[in-house]
Design an enzyme around this catalytic site. Structure first.
Site, short mmCIF file in Angstrom:
data_model
loop_
_atom_site.label_atom_id
_atom_site.label_comp_id
_atom_site.label_asym_id
_atom_site.label_seq_id
_atom_site.Cartn_x
_atom_site.Cartn_y
_atom_site.Cartn_z
N TYR A 1 13.19 3.42 -14.25
CA TYR A 1 12.10 2.43 -14.14
C TYR A 1 12.34 1.24 -15.07
CZ TYR A 1 7.72 0.17 -15.45
OH TYR A 1 6.77 -0.77 -15.77
N LEU B 1 0.84 -1.21 0.00
CA LEU B 1 0.00 0.00 0.00
C LEU B 1 0.87 1.26 0.00
CD1 LEU B 1 -2.98 -1.00 2.35
CD2 LEU B 1 -2.72 -1.33 -0.11
N THR C 1 15.24 -1.09 -14.21
CA THR C 1 15.03 -2.01 -13.08
C THR C 1 14.08 -3.14 -13.48
OG1 THR C 1 13.26 -0.64 -12.13
CG2 THR C 1 15.50 -0.28 -11.29
N LYS C 2 13.12 -2.86 -14.36
CA LYS C 2 12.25 -3.95 -14.85
C LYS C 2 13.09 -4.92 -15.70
CE LYS C 2 8.41 -4.48 -14.36
NZ LYS C 2 7.65 -5.14 -13.27
N ALA D 1 5.37 -3.38 -8.12
CA ALA D 1 6.51 -2.63 -8.66
C ALA D 1 6.31 -1.16 -8.37
CB ALA D 1 6.62 -2.83 -10.18
N THR E 1 7.25 -5.26 -18.79
CA THR E 1 6.82 -4.18 -19.67
C THR E 1 7.57 -4.20 -21.00
OG1 THR E 1 6.90 -1.77 -19.90
CG2 THR E 1 8.49 -2.73 -18.42
N ASP E 2 6.95 -3.63 -22.02
CA ASP E 2 7.64 -3.51 -23.32
C ASP E 2 8.78 -2.49 -23.25
OD1 ASP E 2 6.09 -1.17 -23.16
OD2 ASP E 2 5.06 -1.48 -25.07
N GLU E 3 8.80 -1.68 -22.18
CA GLU E 3 9.84 -0.64 -22.10
C GLU E 3 11.24 -1.21 -21.93
OE1 GLU E 3 9.06 2.63 -19.53
OE2 GLU E 3 6.92 2.62 -19.99
P1 NAD Z 1 0.76 0.44 -9.88
O1 NAD Z 1 1.81 1.42 -9.52
O2 NAD Z 1 -0.63 0.91 -10.12
O3 NAD Z 1 0.65 -0.68 -8.72
C1 NAD Z 1 1.78 -1.22 -8.10
C2 NAD Z 1 1.32 -1.88 -6.79
O4 NAD Z 1 2.48 -2.48 -6.17
C3 NAD Z 1 0.73 -0.90 -5.77
O5 NAD Z 1 -0.45 -1.44 -5.23
C4 NAD Z 1 1.81 -0.78 -4.71
O6 NAD Z 1 1.31 -0.52 -3.40
C5 NAD Z 1 2.47 -2.16 -4.79
N1 NAD Z 1 3.86 -2.14 -4.30
C6 NAD Z 1 4.85 -1.27 -4.64
N2 NAD Z 1 5.98 -1.57 -3.97
C7 NAD Z 1 5.71 -2.67 -3.22
C8 NAD Z 1 6.48 -3.46 -2.34
N3 NAD Z 1 7.77 -3.18 -2.09
N4 NAD Z 1 5.89 -4.52 -1.76
C9 NAD Z 1 4.58 -4.81 -1.98
N5 NAD Z 1 3.80 -4.08 -2.80
C10 NAD Z 1 4.36 -3.03 -3.42
O7 NAD Z 1 1.34 -0.35 -11.12
P2 NAD Z 1 0.59 -1.01 -12.37
O8 NAD Z 1 0.46 0.00 -13.44
O9 NAD Z 1 -0.60 -1.73 -11.89
O10 NAD Z 1 1.71 -2.05 -12.84
C11 NAD Z 1 1.72 -3.38 -12.32
C12 NAD Z 1 2.83 -4.16 -13.00
O11 NAD Z 1 2.62 -4.19 -14.41
C13 NAD Z 1 4.23 -3.58 -12.79
O12 NAD Z 1 5.12 -4.65 -12.60
C14 NAD Z 1 4.52 -2.85 -14.08
O13 NAD Z 1 5.90 -2.81 -14.34
C15 NAD Z 1 3.79 -3.73 -15.08
N6 NAD Z 1 3.33 -3.09 -16.32
C16 NAD Z 1 2.56 -1.96 -16.25
C17 NAD Z 1 2.05 -1.40 -17.43
C18 NAD Z 1 1.16 -0.20 -17.41
O14 NAD Z 1 0.78 0.30 -18.48
N7 NAD Z 1 0.76 0.32 -16.27
C19 NAD Z 1 2.39 -1.99 -18.66
C20 NAD Z 1 3.20 -3.13 -18.69
C21 NAD Z 1 3.65 -3.67 -17.50
O1 TDX Z 2 0.88 14.24 -18.01
C1 TDX Z 2 1.39 13.51 -18.87
N1 TDX Z 2 1.52 13.95 -20.15
C2 TDX Z 2 2.07 13.21 -21.15
O2 TDX Z 2 2.14 13.67 -22.30
C3 TDX Z 2 1.87 12.18 -18.56
C4 TDX Z 2 1.76 11.64 -17.16
C5 TDX Z 2 2.40 11.43 -19.57
N2 TDX Z 2 2.51 11.93 -20.84
C6 TDX Z 2 3.05 11.07 -21.92
C7 TDX Z 2 4.33 10.33 -21.59
C8 TDX Z 2 4.19 9.05 -22.39
O3 TDX Z 2 4.63 9.23 -23.72
O4 TDX Z 2 2.07 10.04 -22.12
C9 TDX Z 2 2.69 8.78 -22.40
C10 TDX Z 2 2.24 7.77 -21.37
O5 TDX Z 2 2.81 8.16 -20.13
P1 TDX Z 2 2.64 7.27 -18.80
O6 TDX Z 2 1.20 7.07 -18.52
O7 TDX Z 2 3.50 7.88 -17.75
O8 TDX Z 2 3.19 5.85 -19.28
P2 TDX Z 2 4.62 5.36 -19.86
O9 TDX Z 2 5.72 6.22 -19.41
O10 TDX Z 2 4.44 5.12 -21.33
O11 TDX Z 2 4.74 3.95 -19.08
C11 TDX Z 2 3.55 3.12 -18.91
O12 TDX Z 2 3.56 2.03 -19.79
C12 TDX Z 2 4.53 1.03 -19.59
C13 TDX Z 2 3.48 2.61 -17.46
O13 TDX Z 2 3.50 3.72 -16.56
C14 TDX Z 2 4.61 1.66 -17.16
O14 TDX Z 2 4.45 1.12 -15.84
C15 TDX Z 2 4.55 0.53 -18.15
O15 TDX Z 2 5.65 -0.33 -17.97
#
Ligand code: NAD
Ligand code: TDX
Length: 345
Positions: A148, A35, A151-152, A80, A121-123
């Protein structure tokens, strides 16, 4: 699979995955989540208490992790630090959670011989040129850009090493940008939607030409569920739904759907090192596991997401002010650093 440990299940994708598994199977779930600012137990509200249990704790806590892993058939690892902008200002928690946390889980699943699925992630592949027809595949070399994504990438390599060296039964998936309900308001799509709902102007980084490959979070969940049950141990699967759009196009669609002028946004300073374009080739997942995305109409998915944020103000309002204050502080720190570097840099 009867009992599954979901790390980070109070976060955006983790909570949606828990909801998906409860709706599509008989499994019960233990969520472990620290949390942090990004975790919200309210994202699990309404789920059956006899099938979903939340344990508040840190994945770097080896004693807790060992106890929890010893009680389940599988672990799905979402926890994460996930936001690129934060990683540029304070990388330390990213190294701790994403690398040490993954290592702690790997040691526990190794000891207990428990099936493990790692969410990535694709990143990790870096970025593509805007005019390059290429897309990422399982064999694209790793080339991460940000703290970020590096580390992934490190966590992915740990998982592969634990498979090869210790026979850990793990699969990995690398997914493109997710959107949908319960996403933290720091991320692009919910930030812009909630700004508009609050009467504030959306913020577009740079020119808005950067491309992201959008997938609805339910399609990510269905892919992970398939891989968990039918994926081949040791394999990496790429998850994407052919949803490439540049940021400006996405923002204009959101503005249209909310009845605002298409130019009613602020262009703000670009993200340092901003990746240009991500694009996923999910051909292997489609061919080998027969997976198909169900939500490929981005405008329809955005309309559904906007409706959710409209109807669930109670869920996002408490974190909105704090998030925007953090963006202001990050921008000030960025400007101070640029001024200190001086002209010519
Ligand atoms: P998020 O930030 O919404 O959620 C992360 C969760 O992990 C939170 O609930 C946080 O409390 C918990 N957390 C963080 N550190 C912790 C710790 N040390 N121990 C236990 N819990 C911990 O992230 P998300 O967007 O839901 O992403 C989830 C996963 O998917 C990540 O591994 C991210 O790299 C991956 N991912 C995300 C996206 C995206 O578009 N958001 C895309 C591809 C992959
Ligand atoms: O206010 C904004 N304005 C803006 O133009 C924010 C927050 C982002 N952006 C741009 C940056 C990126 O090109 O929008 C795009 C998406 O940004 P984010 O939502 O921060 O995502 P991104 O950096 O692409 O990473 C996301 O996708 C891959 C997730 O946060 C990662 O956890 C995942 O691995």
């Amino acid at each position: 699979m009867e009992r599954i440990l979901v790390t980070g299940g109070a976060g955006f994708i983790g909570a949606n995955f828990v909801r998906y598994v409860i709706a599509h199977s008989q499994a019960s779930i233990v969520v472990v989540d620290a949390l942090t600012y990004a975790g919200n137990p309210e994202s699990l509200r309404g789920l059956p208490a006899d099938r979903v249990q939340l344990r508040i704790g840190d994945i770097t806590d080896a004693t807790l992790v060992d106890e929890l892993v010893g009680e389940v058939d599988a672990v799905v690892h979402f926890a994460a630090e996930s936001h690129n902008d934060n990683s540029l200002h304070d990388p330390a928690p990213f190294l701790n959670t994403n690398i040490v946390g993954t290592y702690t889980l790997l040691e526990a699943v190794r000891r207990h011989d428990v099936r493990f699925h790692h969410i990535s992630t694709d990143e990790v592949y870096g970025d593509l040129e805007l005019d390059d027809p290429a897309r990422f595949t399982e064999t694209t070399p790793y080339n991460p850009s940000s703290p970020y994504s590096s580390t992934k990438a490190a966590s992915d390599l740990l998982v592969r090493a634990w498979v090869r060296s210790f026979g850990v039964r793990a699969t990995l998936s690398n997914c493109s940008n997710n959107y949908g309900p319960y996403q933290h308001v720091e991320k692009f799509i919910p930030r812009q939607i909630t700004n508009i709902l609050n009467g504030e102007r959306p913020k577009l980084y740079g020119s808005g030409a950067n491309v992201r490959d959008w997938i609805h979070v339910d399609d990510h969940s269905s892919a992970v569920w398939e891989i968990l049950q039918r994926g081949e141990v040791g394999r990496t699967y790429l998850i994407g739904a052919d949803g490439e759009k540049n940021n400006r196009e996405v923002l204009e669609t959101i503005l249209d759907l909310l009845g605002e002028d298409r130019d009613a946004f602020d262009s703000v300073a670009d993200r340092p090192g901003h990746d240009l374009r991500y694009a996923i080739d999910a051909g292997t997942l489609r061919k080998e596991l027969g997976w198909r995305p169900q939500h490929q109409d981005l405008a329809a998915g955005l309309a559904q997401t906007i409706a959710w944020y409209r109807e669930n103000r109670w869920w996002w309002e408490p974190s909105k002010r704090q998030t925007e204050d953090r963006y202001v502080l990050q921008e000030q720190a960025h400007q101070l650093a640029a001024a200190a570097e001086g002209p010519g840099r």
